[in-house]
Design an enzyme around this catalytic site. Structure first.
Site, mmCIF file in Angstrom:
data_model
loop_
_atom_site.group_PDB
_atom_site.id
_atom_site.type_symbol
_atom_site.label_atom_id
_atom_site.label_comp_id
_atom_site.label_asym_id
_atom_site.label_seq_id
_atom_site.Cartn_x
_atom_site.Cartn_y
_atom_site.Cartn_z
ATOM 1 N N HIS A 120 0.812 -1.218 0.000
ATOM 2 C CA HIS A 120 0.000 0.000 0.000
ATOM 3 C C HIS A 120 0.846 1.269 0.000
ATOM 4 C CE1 HIS A 120 0.874 0.623 4.329
ATOM 5 N NE2 HIS A 120 0.851 -0.711 4.371
ATOM 6 N N ASP A 121 0.402 2.239 -0.771
ATOM 7 C CA ASP A 121 0.960 3.598 -0.801
ATOM 8 C C ASP A 121 2.370 3.666 -1.372
ATOM 9 O OD1 ASP A 121 -1.337 4.933 0.631
ATOM 10 O OD2 ASP A 121 -0.720 3.524 2.176
ATOM 11 N N GLY B 248 5.117 -0.959 2.413
ATOM 12 C CA GLY B 248 4.266 0.217 2.313
ATOM 13 C C GLY B 248 5.038 1.528 2.329
#
Length: 269
Positions: free
Chosen positions: A123-124, A141
């Protein structure tokens, strides 16, 4: 206009948007908020969900899981996004997660990337163009990966790490610090081992520019003074050199992770 071709065993939810020439193979599942641009091909057994957009000409191979809920306990169902660029190749069993509220709500992969089998993008993470990830690479992440970075097999990159453009990460490395642009890092835990000279030559960087970059590298990672002082000196001495200024700006920028340096006793490149 070439209509999308969807295999009878595939499931495409109402609301999914398919561009011209999209091909969806056997047993694929495409969620309602997915956008597949022109010429995207899902070979077979691909599962794509969430607010995911896949750029034109990208090919995704069997058993890839794209856009599903992030592996982050702080995720609470927010409508975060995943963007994958054009002409990417995503091989078997790759997993790519969307962003989270705590990380900007976006995971982004640039154009012309090759992500080999069983790699993971968390994520991200923000991935640049022309990035190559060999098998089993794990990008945690919030990482930021510049253009033209190459990862050897089974590398693991710590969350919030930055890797500058044109860097090379050797196989089986565990990277827990930032890698300068044009740098090369290897090991567990990884250390800076020099400049990615092979990559620079392959991409036809000017020979004199490479010589100046090597001189700046030796100065920045020498043993005299503090790192900040050495970086400021290099910024002044090579003020008109684009490659050196890329390295200077990268080091001076704020970061959650330390800058990787050569191990004690190692000579600068």
């Amino acid at each position: 206009m070439t209509a999308a071709v969807v295999h009878p065993t595939a499931i495409v939810a109402d609301g999914a948007r398919l561009g011209e020439g999209v091909r969806i193979g056997p047993y694929c599942i495409v969620g309602a908020n997915v956008v597949l641009h022109d010429g995207v091909e899902l070979i077979s057994h691909v599962s794509i969900d969430g607010y995911t957009e896949v750029g034109a000409g990208t090919r995704i191979f069997p058993f890839a899981s794209v856009g599903h809920v992030p592996q982050d306990l702080k995720f609470h169902g927010e409508a975060s996004r995943l963007e994958i660029g054009e002409r990417c190749t995503i091989r078997e069993s790759v997993t790519i997660n969307p962003g989270t509220e705590n990380g900007g709500m976006l995971t982004k992969i640039g154009n012309d990337c090759l992500i080999m089998a069983s790699a993971h993008v968390a994520h991200d993470a923000i991935i640049g163009n022309n990035v190559i990830m060999a098998n089993y690479v794990g990008i945690a992440g919030h990482c930021q990966i510049g253009d033209n970075v190459i990862f050897g097999g089974t590398c693991v990159i710590h969350q919030f790490t930055r890797i500058g453009a044109h860097a090379f990460v050797g196989a089986q490395s565990m990277v827990d610090g930032d890698i300068i642009p044009y740098g090369m890092a290897v090991g567990n835990r990884a250390a800076l081992t020099g400049l990615n000279l092979v990559g620079l030559k392959r991409r036809k960087f000017d020979r004199e520019a490479i010589h100046r970059l090597r001189a700046a590298y030796r100065q920045i990672f020498s043993n005299e003074g503090t790192l900040r002082e050495r970086v400021e000196d290099a910024a002044s001495l090579f003020k008109d050199d684009v490659l050196v200024q890329d390295v200077v700006a990268f080091i001076m920028a704020a970061s959650d992770r330390p800058i990787l340096t050569p191990r004690d006793g190692q000579t600068a490149d």
